[in-house]
Design a protein around this motif. Structure first.
Motif, PDB file in Angstrom:
ATOM      1  N   THR A   7      37.200  38.515  37.998  1.00 26.32           N
ATOM      2  CA  THR A   7      38.535  37.982  37.751  1.00 26.32           C
ATOM      3  C   THR A   7      39.135  37.383  39.017  1.00 26.32           C
ATOM      4  OG1 THR A   7      38.981  39.479  35.924  1.00 26.32           O
ATOM      5  CG2 THR A   7      40.892  38.633  37.107  1.00 26.32           C
ATOM      6  N   ILE A   8      39.811  36.261  38.822  1.00 25.75           N
ATOM      7  CA  ILE A   8      40.561  35.649  39.914  1.00 25.75           C
ATOM      8  C   ILE A   8      42.007  35.523  39.440  1.00 25.75           C
ATOM      9  CG2 ILE A   8      40.837  33.600  41.370  1.00 25.75           C
ATOM     10  CD1 ILE A   8      37.562  33.562  40.128  1.00 25.75           C
TER      11      ILE A   8
ATOM     12  N   ASP B 109      43.520  44.636  43.140  1.00 29.65           N
ATOM     13  CA  ASP B 109      42.316  44.560  43.965  1.00 29.65           C
ATOM     14  C   ASP B 109      41.281  43.630  43.325  1.00 29.65           C
ATOM     15  OD1 ASP B 109      40.603  44.969  45.995  1.00 29.65           O
ATOM     16  OD2 ASP B 109      40.217  47.087  45.598  1.00 29.65           O
ATOM     17  N   VAL B 110      41.678  42.383  43.131  1.00 30.96           N
ATOM     18  CA  VAL B 110      40.751  41.347  42.662  1.00 30.96           C
ATOM     19  C   VAL B 110      40.988  40.118  43.544  1.00 30.96           C
ATOM     20  CG1 VAL B 110      40.789  42.160  40.266  1.00 30.96           C
ATOM     21  CG2 VAL B 110      42.375  40.359  40.971  1.00 30.96           C
ATOM     22  N   ASP B 111      40.112  39.137  43.462  1.00 26.09           N
ATOM     23  CA  ASP B 111      40.328  37.899  44.215  1.00 26.09           C
ATOM     24  C   ASP B 111      41.645  37.276  43.788  1.00 26.09           C
ATOM     25  OD1 ASP B 111      37.972  38.193  45.537  1.00 26.09           O
ATOM     26  OD2 ASP B 111      37.019  36.373  44.764  1.00 26.09           O
ATOM     27  N   MET B 112      42.463  36.893  44.765  1.00 30.38           N
ATOM     28  CA  MET B 112      43.780  36.347  44.438  1.00 30.38           C
ATOM     29  C   MET B 112      44.054  35.108  45.295  1.00 30.38           C
ATOM     30  SD  MET B 112      45.366  38.488  42.202  1.00 30.38           S
ATOM     31  CE  MET B 112      47.116  38.765  42.371  1.00 30.38           C
ATOM     32  N   GLY B 113      44.528  34.059  44.648  1.00 31.63           N
ATOM     33  CA  GLY B 113      44.858  32.823  45.369  1.00 31.63           C
ATOM     34  C   GLY B 113      46.257  32.354  45.024  1.00 31.63           C
TER      35      GLY B 113
END
Ligand SMILES: Cc1ncc(C[n+]2csc(CCOP(=O)(O)OP(=O)(O)O)c2C)c(N)n1
Ligand code: SF4
Lengths: 249, 359
Positions: free
Chosen positions: A45-46, A62-66
């Motif tokens: 997940t992002i 705690d996942v990829d975040m932009g």
């Protein structure tokens, strides 16, 4: 042996929320983390946090975040998802972010049927900037820019973005829920689960609008704030499944 | 290398982008660059892994590119002046978040809605960052169709290498021009250097964050200095300029892009009547070829800056030379394209006014 009833979800970082006491964002973050864990999708997940009180969502999830510029979450999520169609992409946006400055991006993402999920937190004010009127502010509601209350002849009426998105052909699943009570929190979790499942099955645009307390800017205690959601907000923004095309295929 | 072919400038940018590995293009129609958007719609559809999105606005387009870049793709958007203004918020975020992306600006007459004629009025916007905050964008100024192909490839390479947005700055004249071009071989995406910072899901690694919100002022300060150090290394590595007939010159014209082509024509004319005039053509507008200029000022006492604006690059020339030589200016704004004859006349009168024949 004592039974552990409250553990930290795997995709929630071991950090203390900066949100005010009684703020709906804390609950919603937790629900998102729980759903990601239960669906076993956290590692693919992002997430796209907004400009708004939830801008620091990346400190908790705690996942990829932009990070997206204010209002552009749907466009940024579109870019990510188109490049990585087998990943799960969601944006997390406040009502100002999504229903004022980001209206165009959101409607067109829904209309194209972008296979993304949006968590839309409706707290009827601009929280982060100090409680100004949002597109969702209720008639008569005080905000720092509607001192005498929102006057719909002057300020316009509350905008029901979810309803607008439902008209767009490409939207697959849209539900409005609330986190004012344990029962509604459970219902919200179900809706978030369904939204992510909609994306996992490739059915198109999914969005959960969540009525959420901002005790600080509403100048209420957390208990009164949740009561206000039930007694006032739900009249303008009734809880319901607004659109569900997920069974059509 | 592939075969030489005759192609239109705007299509050349598109083809060069595809060959550079561009896999997401998002754009919004605006003249005079619609041919590029249209080309990308076909080119991306022909690729198995290509995405073309006709965005609802330039704001959306740049943010789609931002998302694609976060996800690791080479991505591009294009527009013309008014649309580039809308993209500036996103370009500022790209710079802050250290994300590679390529932006094409086919400049038109302005300000405001202006007109669709070739112009160089966006030089300040391009070379000063353009959006909010203390940053720079790599700006490449092609002056021929072949150079459109070469610089498009370079734009993608520089953007990736330095993790920063790169802009191709041209105008409708170069975009519409048909000239022979030879394309470089397509890149093998699998052979590109890995990007150990992208957001593709935290599988077997800690989760990553791409952000620009730096609430701690000392952290923000350090981030800004880090960007400055990067910009300094970019300036050392990629600054580039072309010189033409400068060896024996008494007067050097400084011009870029379309203006440089016109100036070249003018210089050929005045050379025929014995005037010793050369051309300095900045290829990178940022970083600006300051050293070349300083070096040149040892011999050249008179420079003529020629722009299709009221004088923007002129400031960079002045900042570079710091009073070392005489700087003259000739420019026409608003989409007026001077002819080589017009510039030749200007050169001629300046040459005699400054008594340059006597050297
Ligand atoms: C282009 C731009 N304009 C304005 C802002 C300032 N700003 C930050 S958050 C925000 C609104 C936040 O309200 P909302 O989206 O409702 O989220 P909340 O804080 O209530 O969760 C605004 C106006 C900004 N960051 N960027
Ligand atoms: S201001 Fe409102 S929305 Fe923001 S953290 Fe506090 S309670 Fe939550």
């Amino acid at each position: 042996m004592e039974k552990k009833v409250f553990t930290r979800p795997r995709y929630l970082k071991d950090a203390v929320f900066h949100y005010c006491p009684g703020c709906g964002h804390s609950i919603i973050h937790r629900l998102v983390a729980e759903v990601l864990e239960e669906l076993e999708i956290g590692e693919k997940t992002i997430g796209v946090p907004p400009a708004g009180c939830a801008v620091l969502a990346y400190n908790y999830l705690d996942v990829d975040m932009g990070e997206a510029p204010h209002g552009r979450g749907a466009a940024v999520a579109t870019g990510i998802k188109r490049v990585l169609p087998d990943r799960i992409v969601f944006s997390y946006q406040g009502d100002g972010d999504i229903a004022a400055i980001g209206t165009a991006e959101t409607i067109h993402a829904a209309n194209r049927g972008e296979n993304i999920t949006i968590i839309f937190v409706n707290n009827a004010v601009y929280g982060m900037t100090g409680g100004q009127m949002a597109p969702t502010t209720l008639p008569g509601q005080n905000s720092t820019t509607t001192p005498g209350g929102r006057d719909i002849s002057r300020d316009g009426a509350p905008l029901d973005l979810s309803q607008m998105l439902a008209i767009a052909r490409g939207s697959a699943y849209i539900e409005r829920t609330s986190v004012d009570s344990p029962k509604n929190i459970r219902r919200t979790k179900k809706a978030i689960t369904k939204a992510f499942l909609t994306q996992m099955e490739g059915l198109g645009f999914s969005l959960v609008e969540i009525l959420s307390a901002c005790p600080t800017n509403w100048k209420m205690s957390p208990v009164d704030a949740n009561k206000w959601i039930k007694d006032s907000m739900m009249n303008t923004f009734p809880l319901k499944v607004i659109k569900d095309k997920t069974n059509e295929k | 290398m592939t075969e030489k072919q005759l192609m239109r400038g705007s299509h050349v940018i598109g083809e060069a982008a595809v060959r550079a590995g561009c896999r997401l293009y998002a754009g919004y129609p605006i003249t005079p660059q619609n041919e590029l958007t249209e080309y990308m719609s076909g080119a991306m559809a022909r690729l198995e892994d290509g995405t073309f999105i006709q965005a609802e606005s330039e704001l959306a387009a740049i943010n789609m590119v931002l998302g694609a870049s976060m996800a690791g793709a080479r991505a591009m958007t294009s527009s013309s002046s008014p649309g580039i203004s809308l993209k500036q918020e996103g370009i500022s975020y790209l710079a802050a978040q250290e994300l590679p992306a390529v932006i094409v600006n086919t400049m038109r007459g302005g300000p405001g809605l202006g007109n669709i004629a070739p112009s160089q009025g966006d030089y300040f916007q391009a070379t000063r960052g353009g959006g909010h905050g203390d940053y720079r964008v790599i700006v490449l100024a092609p002056a021929s169709v072949q150079e459109l192909a070469d610089l498009t490839r370079k734009a993608f390479e520089y953007a990736d290498k330095y993790r920063t947005p790169a802009m191709l700055l041209g105008d409708g004249m170069i975009g519409q021009m048909m000239e022979p071009v030879v394309f470089p071989e397509p890149v093998d995406l699998n052979k590109l250097p890995p990007k150990p910072w992208i957001l593709d899901g935290a599988i077997g690694r800690p989760s990553r964050i791409i952000l620009s919100l730096l609430l701690d002022t000392t952290v923000e300060e350090e981030h800004n200095w880090k960007l400055v150090r990067k910009y300094e290394s970019i300036a050392r590595d990629i600054t580039s300029a072309e010189t033409f007939m400068t060896e024996d010159a008494h007067l050097v014209v400084i011009a870029y892009g379309t203006a440089a082509r016109i100036a070249k024509g003018a210089i050929k004319r005045v050379r025929e009547i014995g005037l010793k005039v050369g051309l300095l053509r900045p290829v990178t507008l940022w970083p600006f070829p300051k050293r070349v200029l300083i070096e040149m000022s040892r011999q050249i006492k008179d420079f003529l800056v020629f722009e299709m604006s009221t004088g923007q690059m002129l400031e960079d020339v002045k900042l570079s030379l710091e009073g070392r030589s005489n700087i003259h200016f000739y420019g026409r704004p608003g989409g007026i394209v001077s002819t080589p004859d017009e510039i030749a006349k200007e050169i001629n009168s300046l040459y005699h006014r400054q008594h340059l024949e006597e050297d």
